[in-house]
Each structure stands twice: as structure tokens, then as C-alpha cells.
Design an enzyme around this catalytic site. Structure first.
Site, PDB file in Angstrom:
ATOM      1  N   SER A 408       0.810  -1.213   0.000  1.00 56.04           N
ATOM      2  CA  SER A 408       0.000   0.000   0.000  1.00 56.04           C
ATOM      3  C   SER A 408       0.844   1.265   0.000  1.00 56.04           C
ATOM      4  O   SER A 408       1.476   1.571  -0.987  1.00 56.04           O
ATOM      5  CB  SER A 408      -0.958  -0.028   1.185  1.00 56.04           C
ATOM      6  OG  SER A 408      -2.002   0.878   0.986  1.00 56.04           O
ATOM      7  N   LYS A 433      -1.019  -4.141  -3.289  1.00 54.88           N
ATOM      8  CA  LYS A 433      -2.291  -3.582  -2.800  1.00 54.88           C
ATOM      9  C   LYS A 433      -2.438  -2.182  -3.383  1.00 54.88           C
ATOM     10  O   LYS A 433      -1.965  -1.200  -2.823  1.00 54.88           O
ATOM     11  CB  LYS A 433      -2.342  -3.538  -1.275  1.00 54.88           C
ATOM     12  CG  LYS A 433      -3.677  -3.035  -0.736  1.00 54.88           C
ATOM     13  CD  LYS A 433      -3.737  -3.173   0.769  1.00 54.88           C
ATOM     14  CE  LYS A 433      -5.091  -2.702   1.292  1.00 54.88           C
ATOM     15  NZ  LYS A 433      -5.221  -1.231   1.224  1.00 54.88           N
TER      16      LYS A 433
END
Length: 519
Positions: A408, A433
Site C-alpha cells: 500500500s 495492494k
């Protein structure tokens, strides 16, 4: 990981009106959203209104009609037949004069314990927020309004809060996105501790051993009450305030250790004394304000292939908490003052955190007005996020370490530095992600994580479920144990045994040699 802008939905008592009562809360009973209904080209401002109605067995037709106006009458009859019953509606109304439609979804309100009614209210909050902001406007190709109605009907006969929360989670699972989820108040408090970087406690990191289930000390925060008391890595925590910890999860034990500053907690540990013998320690620890630093660092000195002494600044970033960018800036300033000539930024095992902080960290290393990340909203619009007159604190060569657990915000940062030509990536392909979440605290202290956008790297590489491939791979000698750089007594020497750090150092040497040749 997220675009985790923490929003608080303020709670206030409902005001009672006759023949119905209406919730008035600043953010949840009048949620402002953007919505393009039907074939309209304009975006309309909408509000969600929660209404509860009272239907009595012997009500007159007139009063009953005034109460259940706009509700699904068949559902109301099922709820209120023969007893004092309740029903509720959620009404979505648009204030555009050109669009006069409104949506009303009916559901029953339980007669059972107050906790179940509280979770029903949480369900409505979650449903409304998903309806406004979830990345997929088809809601995984389902009728999202019908999902609310069905879930409320299923929740109606429940008598426990736990079962009711299970229904909320079940409704969210139909979206097909594991990152859109609800977490309990306790879980959210732990999340806030991680993102805020502060807690009140004794400064112990503990974990449950997979094989024995014993609670073992991973480390103590420097200068914390636990560190000053001589608690060591590997000590086994067996009691807290006289309560045995057999079968107690690590999070539950951590909650027992936390508490108000000025109070104390007594712990019993199985330990090893200075003579190498097993012993039992019982220690009374004061609780204090504990600062959790996301940054650890070391200066690595070595002789380059051309015979020069070189200093490399090693900086490990464990999470993108509120303080990460400021601490990173302070660390780089300090290293520049100590004559560091190159840098290694270690993002291995960093699961992400606050995306804005990740972008702030990127601008510590970058100049100019380049793109940091591209976001894609629920309507498919691509929105680049760029620097505004960026001024890097240093232009020294940089290598970024990544691995399978770099996710992320870590991937956003690594992509920004790599695609802008600022850093070489060393390690292993990242987690993958490519979604951004918002986090909203709900009225009961729980929190809703919602996927609100997708992102691409500055060079338009899709990261979601793909990850970022490094420029150079290193061996799998990755530090996953608690003996991490944060608390190791001789971190510089410890880093010398890490093959990925050594490979990064070789890459930096090559860059500096090529710069020297070019000059």
C-alpha cells in the site's frame, strides 16, 4: 495503504417527535454525498435520513398511515403484527429541483437487547457510507439497497451483539473486497495507537508463540518503564496483576498493560538471570506516555572499491504513522550533518498506513513538480497527485529495499521514488495492494474501512494484485523476527549480516563510481 483520513461521526441523542422519532446527528443522519442518478449528467447533493416509526396493535388507520408513510407496508405488518412493534426507514433525498425522486428502504428494528439496536444503527451508518463512497458503484453487481433491507430482517430476531455484528460483516462481504471491512472498537483503538504513534502503557511489545501459545516479550521501547526495569527480549509474561495469562491472546494482554498515566501494573515473568539460570521476576511498572517511533537508523561506514571511506545512511521505516514524515526529515538532516554520502531506505515488512504521510515522505527525497501517484475514482476518472515545487533534503544516491510484505503506502512511496528516477529498488516483488481506503469512526466506537479509490504508479503501472518488481533481487535472508533493527544493541554490525543491505551498498558504490568516472 489507505487514504485514511479519519472522520468522526458525532453522536447525539435522538429528538422524539410524534408520531415518529428522527435521528439528528451532524454527520450520520444527514450524510452529504455526491451521486449521479439515472442518466443525469449533474452531480447532486444528497442526504441520508434515518427515521424510526412506532406502530401499535390498535392504531387507527389514519395514524398508522401517517407513521409508515413511504415504508414497505408488508414488511411493517410482519414486524408489528400483534405486539408493540418498531419499523425504520432510510430516506435518500436529492436537493436538485431537476431530480425529484427519493429512495426509501424499510427495515425492522429489533425488540431485543439494546446492544442489538445499537448495531442496527451501526449497520445503517455503514450501509450509507458504502453507498456514497465505495469504489465499485455496482456494489459487486448487486442491489445494495436490498442488501440493507435483507440484513435488517435477518438481524431482527438476534439477541446478541456479537451475532448482530456478524450480520454487518456478512453484508460487507458481499461487496467482494476484503479491504472494505468493519472493526470493533477495541481493534480500532489499536489501529489508532499505530497510526497516532502514542500510547499510555509500559513500553512492552509482546507476541504469542505459535507452538506453545506463551506470551513472549519481543522488545522494550527505549527508556520506557519496561526497559528501565530490566525486562528483556525473550522473557515470558505469565501474569498481569495476579491474573494468569494461560490462553490469553497477545492483544488482550496488551490491553491489560495499557492504562492511564500515573497508574501501575504488576507483571510476573519467567526470565534468565545474569548467571544464565531460569528465574521468576515480579515487577511493578508505572504507566507513562509512550512514543512509538516509526523510524530507526544507523550510519554504515565502509571502504569503497576505489579505497575511499564511505558513509551510508540506513533508515528503516516500519509504518506510515502521523509522525513518520517529520521524523524522517529530522533523521535525514542529522545524517547530512554527519557527512553521509548515500542512503538505504528500508520498506521491508512495512504494511502501509496513512497515504498522505507516504506522499510527504516521498517529497523529502524528490525535487520538482513530478507525479507522485495516480488515483482512479469510482467513476473511472484518473486524478494525478503531484508535488508542488518539491525541494529534496538530499540528492545523494538512494536505494529502497522492498519485499513481499511491503504494501500500500509503501508501494506508493517506492513507485514514486522509482518512476521519478530517484531510487533503485532492491529486494523482492511487493505485496500488490493498489487500493486506497478511507477510515470512518462510527457512533459506537467501531470503524469502517472503505476502498474509495485505486492507484497507479507515476508511470501508470497497475500495482493491485501485481506488486512492484525490484530492479535487483536479493536473497531471501529477510528479517522477520523481533530481533529487528529497532532494538538491536549494535545495529550497524547487525546490518552487515543482511544480504539485501549488502547488495544495496554495492549498488550505491557502483552509482558513486560511475558519477566519479563521469566527472
Amino acid at each position: 495503504m489507505n487514504m485514511e483520513v479519519l472522520r468522526s461521526n458525532l453522536d447525539s441523542s435522538p429528538s422524539v417527535l410524534s408520531p415518529f422519532c428522527e435521528f439528528h446527528r451532524k454527520h450520520a443522519s444527514k450524510v452529504i454525498c455526491s451521486w449521479k442518478p439515472g442518466n443525469c449528467s449533474r452531480t447532486h447533493k444528497c442526504r441520508i435520513k434515518i427515521v424510526r416509526c412506532l406502530e401499535q396493535k390498535n392504531s387507527s388507520a389514519k395514524s398508522k398511515n401517517s407513521c409508515v408513510l413511504g415504508l414497505n407496508e408488508d414488511l411493517v405488518r410482519r414486524v408489528g403484527r400483534g405486539v408493540l412493534g418498531f419499523a425504520a426507514a432510510i430516506s435518500l433525498c436529492c436537493d436538485s429541483p431537476s431530480f425529484a425522486e427519493s429512495l426509501t428502504v424499510a427495515f425492522p428494528v429489533s425488540h431485543t437487547r439494546e446492544q442489538v439496536n445499537t448495531v442496527q444503527r451501526t449497520l445503517v451508518e455503514a450501509w450509507g457510507l458504502i453507498r456514497e463512497t465505495f469504489i465499485d458503484p455496482t456494489f459487486n453487481h448487486q442491489d445494495w439497497d436490498l442488501q440493507l433491507q435483507q440484513t435488517m430482517v435477518e438481524m431482527y430476531p438476534l439477541r446478541s451483539e456479537e451475532a448482530a455484528y456478524g450480520k454487518v460483516k456478512g453484508m460487507l462481504s458481499t461487496l467482494g473486497d476484503p479491504f472494505t471491512r468493519i472493526v470493533s472498537p477495541k481493534e480500532y483503538r489499536s489501529f489508532r495507537i499505530g497510526s497516532d504513534g502514542n500510547l499510555q502503557g509500559v513500553g512492552l511489545f509482546i507476541s504469542s508463540e505459535p507452538t506453545t501459545g506463551h506470551l513472549v516479550v519481543l522488545s522494550c521501547i527505549e527508556n520506557s518503564p519496561a526497559a528501565r526495569a530490566g525486562i528483556h527480549e525473550g522473557d515470558e509474561l505469565v501474569e498481569i496483576n495476579g491474573e494468569r495469562l494461560d490462553g490469553v491472546a497477545s492483544e488482550a494482554a496488551a490491553q491489560k498493560l495499557r492504562g492511564r498515566v500515573g497508574t501501575t501494573v504488576t507483571v510476573k515473568l519467567n526470565s534468565i538471570n545474569d548467571m544464565g539460570s531460569a528465574c521468576v521476576k515480579e515487577i511493578k511498572l508505572p504507566r507513562e506516555d509512550i512514543k512509538l517511533s516509526p523510524i530507526s537508523s544507523a550510519i554504515l561506514s565502509h571502504i569503497t572499491p576505489d579505497g575511499h571511506l564511505s558513509k551510508t545512511g540506513y533508515v528503516k521505516l516500519s509504518t506510515f504513522s502521523q509522525t513518520a514524515a517529520a521524523e524522517m526529515e529530522d533523521t535525514v538532516h542529522e545524517m547530512e550533518n554527519q557527512g553521509v554520502q548515500s542512503y538505504i531506505l528500508d520498506l521491508r515488512n512495512n504494511p502501509g498506513g496513512l497515504v498522505k504521510v507516504g506522499l510527504d515522505v516521498a517529497q523529502i527525497w524528490l525535487d520538482g513538480t513530478g507525479i507522485l501517484v495516480n488515483t482512479i475514482d469510482r467513476d473511472g476518472n484518473m486524478i494525478p497527485i503531484s508535488m508542488i515545487n518539491g525541494h529534496a533534503l538530499t540528492r545523494d544516491p538512494l536505494v529502497v529495499l522492498v519485499n513481499e510484505e511491503s504494501a500500500s503506502a509503501s508501494e506508493i512511496l517506492a513507485g514514486a521514488l522509482h518512476d521519478n528516477g530517484r531510487a533503485i529498488l532492491v529486494g523482492h516483488r511487493t505485496f500488490g495492494k493498489g487500493k486506497i481506503q478511507s477510515v470512518t469512526q462510527l457512533h459506537d466506537g467501531s470503524a469502517l474501512f472503505i476502498t474509495v479509490a485505486k492507484y497507479l504508479s507515476p508511470a501508470f503501472h497497475d500495482i493491485d494484485q501485481v506488486g512492484i518488481a525490484p530492479d535487483v533481487q536479493c536473497s531471501t535472508d529477510i528479517l522477520n523476527s523481533p530481533k529487528d533493527y529497532f532494538n538491536h544493541k549494535n545495529s550497524a554490525k547487525f546490518l552487515e549480516s543482511d544480504s539485501c543491505v549488502l547488495l544495496a551498498q554495492h549498488q550505491l558504490d557502483d552509482i558513486q563510481l560511475s558519477k566519479g568516472s563521469a566527472s
